[in-house]
Enzyme design. Structure first.
Site, PDB file in Angstrom:
ATOM      1  CG  ASP A 128      -1.016  -1.962   7.124  1.00  0.00           C
ATOM      2  OD1 ASP A 128      -2.186  -2.148   7.521  1.00  0.00           O
ATOM      3  OD2 ASP A 128      -0.631  -0.870   6.643  1.00  0.00           O
ATOM      4  CG  PHE A 188      -1.981   1.010   1.224  1.00  0.00           C
ATOM      5  CD1 PHE A 188      -3.173   0.770   0.562  1.00  0.00           C
ATOM      6  CD2 PHE A 188      -1.800   2.211   1.878  1.00  0.00           C
ATOM      7  CE1 PHE A 188      -4.179   1.730   0.554  1.00  0.00           C
ATOM      8  CE2 PHE A 188      -2.800   3.176   1.866  1.00  0.00           C
ATOM      9  CZ  PHE A 188      -3.994   2.941   1.205  1.00  0.00           C
ATOM     10  CE1 TYR A 194      -9.669   3.799   5.721  1.00  0.00           C
ATOM     11  CE2 TYR A 194      -8.930   5.008   7.647  1.00  0.00           C
ATOM     12  CZ  TYR A 194      -8.679   4.486   6.387  1.00  0.00           C
ATOM     13  OH  TYR A 194      -7.444   4.662   5.814  1.00  0.00           O
ATOM     14  CE  LYS A 195      -8.567   0.581   4.052  1.00  0.00           C
ATOM     15  NZ  LYS A 195      -7.107   0.451   3.985  1.00  0.00           N
ATOM     16  NE  ARG A 225      -9.646  -1.829  -3.643  1.00  0.00           N
ATOM     17  CZ  ARG A 225      -9.046  -1.260  -2.593  1.00  0.00           C
ATOM     18  NH1 ARG A 225      -8.020  -1.852  -2.013  1.00  0.00           N
ATOM     19  NH2 ARG A 225      -9.485  -0.114  -2.106  1.00  0.00           N
TER      20      ARG A 225
HETATM   21  C1  LIG Z   1      -6.244   1.640   4.098  1.00  0.00           C
HETATM   22  C2  LIG Z   1      -4.811   1.381   4.368  1.00  0.00           C
HETATM   23  C3  LIG Z   1      -4.008   2.339   5.013  1.00  0.00           C
HETATM   24  C4  LIG Z   1      -4.575   3.675   5.378  1.00  0.00           C
HETATM   25  O1  LIG Z   1      -3.676   4.538   5.975  1.00  0.00           O
HETATM   26  P1  LIG Z   1      -4.227   5.894   6.611  1.00  0.00           P
HETATM   27  O2  LIG Z   1      -3.085   6.478   7.309  1.00  0.00           O
HETATM   28  O3  LIG Z   1      -5.374   5.530   7.497  1.00  0.00           O
HETATM   29  O4  LIG Z   1      -4.729   6.760   5.500  1.00  0.00           O
HETATM   30  C5  LIG Z   1      -2.682   2.014   5.264  1.00  0.00           C
HETATM   31  N1  LIG Z   1      -2.172   0.816   4.910  1.00  0.00           N
HETATM   32  C6  LIG Z   1      -2.925  -0.128   4.284  1.00  0.00           C
HETATM   33  C7  LIG Z   1      -2.337  -1.443   3.913  1.00  0.00           C
HETATM   34  C8  LIG Z   1      -4.263   0.143   3.989  1.00  0.00           C
HETATM   35  O5  LIG Z   1      -4.999  -0.763   3.346  1.00  0.00           O
END
Ligand SMILES: *Cc1c(COP(=O)(O)O)cnc(C)c1O
Length: 426
Positions: free
Chosen positions: A210, A126, A235-236, A385
Site C-alpha cells: 500500500d 491502516f 489525494y495525499k 500528525r
Molecule cells: C489513506 C489510505 C487509504 C485510503 O483508502 P480509501 O479507499 O481511499 O479511502 C488506504 N490505505 C492507506 C494505508 C491509507 O493511508
C-alpha cells in the site's frame, strides 16, 4: 542549546530549491499553517484552471463527444503515476478507491492461489486495509495472521513476530499474500520494503504494497522491488483532491499468466465498443478496470501528478527529510518541555512525509489549534500528525505551527493528563 529560531526557518525557506512550488498552490490565507497535506494535499492552481476548462468546454461544450479524450484517462494517468513509482507503462491504472482496488487485487490473487490459506497483515495497518483482508478471508474461509506493529517503527520485518517470522512459521507454502504499507500511516516509519519483500518471497508469498502515504513523497521502484501488487490513493501527496480515484499496480507477468479480478466490467473489455457477447479482458493492468471512470477526479490527479513530476521525486525527498528534521528540532525545543512526545522515527531517513507527536490531550489541542489557524491531523486518542508536504509546506509554516501549539499547551487551557493515564509514547 537553543532550538531553531523563526529566522533560521526563513533562511531555510530562502535556500529551498523547491520554494517556487508553493506559489503553484492556492494559498488563500498565508497565515494558515496547513499541516494536513498527508491527508488531503493543497489545491494546485493549475487544477483550478484545468477543471474549469474540462467542465465548461469538454463537458458543457463537447458533451458525449468528449469521451474521445476521456476514455484513456485511467491508463494515461496510471502511466504518469507509474513513472514516479518505477512501474513500466501499462502496469498502473487509476480507478475507484484504494479500498475497492485492494479488494479486487486480493480477491484476484486468492483465486489465482487457491492452495494457500493464509493472508498476512499488520495489526496496526491502516483500518481499511485490515478490513479488506478480514473481509476477503471471511468470504473465502482463509486465516489471517497479524504482525504486531511497533507504534513508532511500524511492522517489524525480522524476528519471530515480524513479517519474516510469521511467513516462515506458517505451514510452508500457505501464505497467499502479505499486505503492508510502505510508509506507516501513524508514525510515518518507512518500511524496509526490500527486506519485507525478500521475507515474503522466501515463503512463496506475494506482496501487496500500500503506497498511499508513499506515492509522491518517497522514491519507490516497483520494478526493482519485484512486488506483485500495489495500491495507493491519490489525494495525499499526489494532490488529486477529495475523493480522487486511486491507483493499482499489477506485475506484468501475473497479468500474462491470467490474473484478473472477480468483478468483470466493460472497461476491461478488449474492443469495448464492439459490445461483444462474452468477457474478453485486455492485457495489462487495464483489465483491473471495471466501470465508467470519474473524469473530473482523473484530470485533477493528472495535474497533481504532473506537478510532482515537475518538481522531481529526488528533490521532493530531500526537502521532505529537511522538513522532518527541522520539525523534530523545533518540537524538541518547544514542545518536549511541555510534555509532548515524539512518536515518529528519530532519523529523517526512516521517516516519510509527516511526523507524529503525542500528548494525552491531543484531541483538545487539535480543536484549539484549528481556532488558532493551525490545521494538523489528529488521531485519537493521543496522536497529532503534522503533515509536511514538500511542495507546499514552508519551514516558517512549521515553525509558526509549533510556536502556536506551544502557546496552546503552555497556557494550560487544554486539560492536563488524567490521573493514572498510562505511559506516554516516547
Ligand atoms: C489513506 C489510505 C487509504 C485510503 O483508502 P480509501 O479507499 O481511499 O479511502 C488506504 N490505505 C492507506 C494505508 C491509507 O493511508
Amino acid at each position: 542549546m537553543t532550538g531553531p529560531s523563526r529566522g533560521d526557518a526563513a533562511a531555510l525557506d530562502a535556500a529551498d530549491p523547491l520554494a517556487w512550488c508553493r506559489d503553484r498552490f492556492v494559498v488563500d490565507d498565508p497565515d494558515l499553517c496547513y499541516l494536513a497535506g498527508n491527508s488531503l494535499g493543497r489545491l494546485p492552481r493549475i487544477t483550478v484552471e484545468r477543471l474549469a476548462r474540462v467542465v465548461a468546454d469538454e463537458w458543457g461544450g463537447g458533451l458525449v463527444r468528449s469521451w474521445e479524450r476521456w476514455i484513456d484517462l485511467p491508463v494515461r494517468v496510471g502511466d504518469a503515476i507509474g513513472t514516479l513509482l518505477g512501474a513500466p507503462p501499462g502496469t498502473v491504472v487509476v480507478a475507484d478507491s484504494t479500498t475497492v482496488n485492494l479488494h479486487a487485487l486480493l480477491d484476484g490473487a486468492c483465486s489465482a492461489r487457491p492452495d494457500r490459506g493464509v493472508l498476512v497483515v499488520a495489526d496496526g495497518e491502516f483500518p481499511t486495509d485490515r478490513y479488506v483482508v478480514d473481509g476477503v478471508a471471511a468470504a473465502r474461509g482463509l486465516t489471517v495472521r497479524r504482525v504486531a506493529t511497533d507504534p513508532i517503527d511500524g511492522p517489524p520485518v525480522d524476528g519471530v513476530g515480524g513479517i519474516a517470522g510469521i511467513a516462515a512459521a506458517v505451514e510452508p507454502g500457505d501464505v497467499a499474500v502479505v499486505v503492508v504499507s510502505a510508509v506507516d500511516f501513524r508514525s510515518a516509519a518507512i518500511l524496509d520494503v526490500e527486506a519485507a519483500v525478500a521475507a515474503a518471497h522466501r515463503a512463496g508469498a506475494w506482496v501487496c504494497l500500500d503506497l498511499s502515504h508513499a506515492a509522491g513523497v518517497v522514491p519507490i521502484d516497483l520494478d526493482a522491488l519485484g512486488v506483485e501488487l500495489a495500491v495507493g490513493c491519490t489525494y495525499k501527496h499526489l494532490l488529486g483532491g477529495p475523493g480522487s480515484p486511486a491507483f493499482l499496480y499489477v506485475r506484468p507477468d501475473l497479468v500474462a499468466a491470467g490474473l484478473r479480478r472477480p468483478q468483470w466490467g466493460w472497461f476491461a473489455q478488449r474492443d469495448q465498443f464492439a459490445m461483444g457477447a462474452g468477457f474478453d479482458p485486455v492485457d495489462g493492468a487495464a483489465r483491473f478496470l471495471a466501470g465508467t471512470p470519474a473524469v473530473l477526479g482523473l484530470v485533477a490527479v493528472e495535474e497533481g501528478v504532473g506537478l510532482v513530476a515537475e518538481a522531481g521525486i529526488e528533490a521532493i525527498r530531500a526537502k521532505s527529510q529537511a522538513l522532518t528534521a527541522f520539525a523534530r528540532a523545533v518540537v524538541a525545543d518547544r514542545l518536549a518541555p511541555l510534555g509532548v512526545g515524539w512518536a515518529s522515527p528519530t532519523e529523517s531517513e526512516r521517516t516519510g512525509g509527516h511526523v507524529t507527536i503525542a500528548h494525552p490531550d491531543a484531541v483538545a489541542i487539535g480543536v484549539a489549534a484549528r481556532a488558532d489557524r493551525v490545521v494538523p491531523d489528529v488521531r485519537p486518542p493521543d496522536r497529532i500528525r503534522l503533515g509536511l508536504s514538500p511542495l507546499s509546506t514552508a519551514f516558517v509554516e512549521v515553525w509558526d505551527a509549533v510556536d502556536r501549539l506551544a502557546a496552546i499547551i503552555g497556557s494550560g487551557s487544554v486539560a492536563g493528563p488524567e490521573p493514572g493515564a498510562g505511559p506516554r509514547v516516547p
